[in-house]
Design a protein around this motif. Sequence first.
Motif: not given
Length: 111
Positions: A65-66, A12, A8-9
């Motif tokens: 995450e995210y 992460d 996502h990024k």
Amino acid sequence: MAHRALAHKSTDDVAVAVADLKAGEELTIESLEGGPAHRVRVLEDIPLGHKIALRDLPEGHVVIEYGEKIGRMTQAVKKGGWVHVHNIRTLRWDYGKGSKTPQKRARRGVL
């Protein structure tokens, strides 16, 4: 190029497999937001929808995450390893202070 896993990024700790991954595959994993891609060799078969470690994750590490904290590693996983319920515990149930699993907390008398 078809994506096999996506983050996502770029910051992460894990990416999500968007196809079944096979041990030994060499992947370039991009993030949805852009930023630098990750080069990862898959260490073990990872099913569609499960996570792959983008860096070494030691036991106790809080996983991002995210761009958000999602869980704590209950055992170490090397870069390219499978991250799922057998080695990560959601922070929703993490009662913390360095605790690793409910069983270990119970043995210490911390519930």
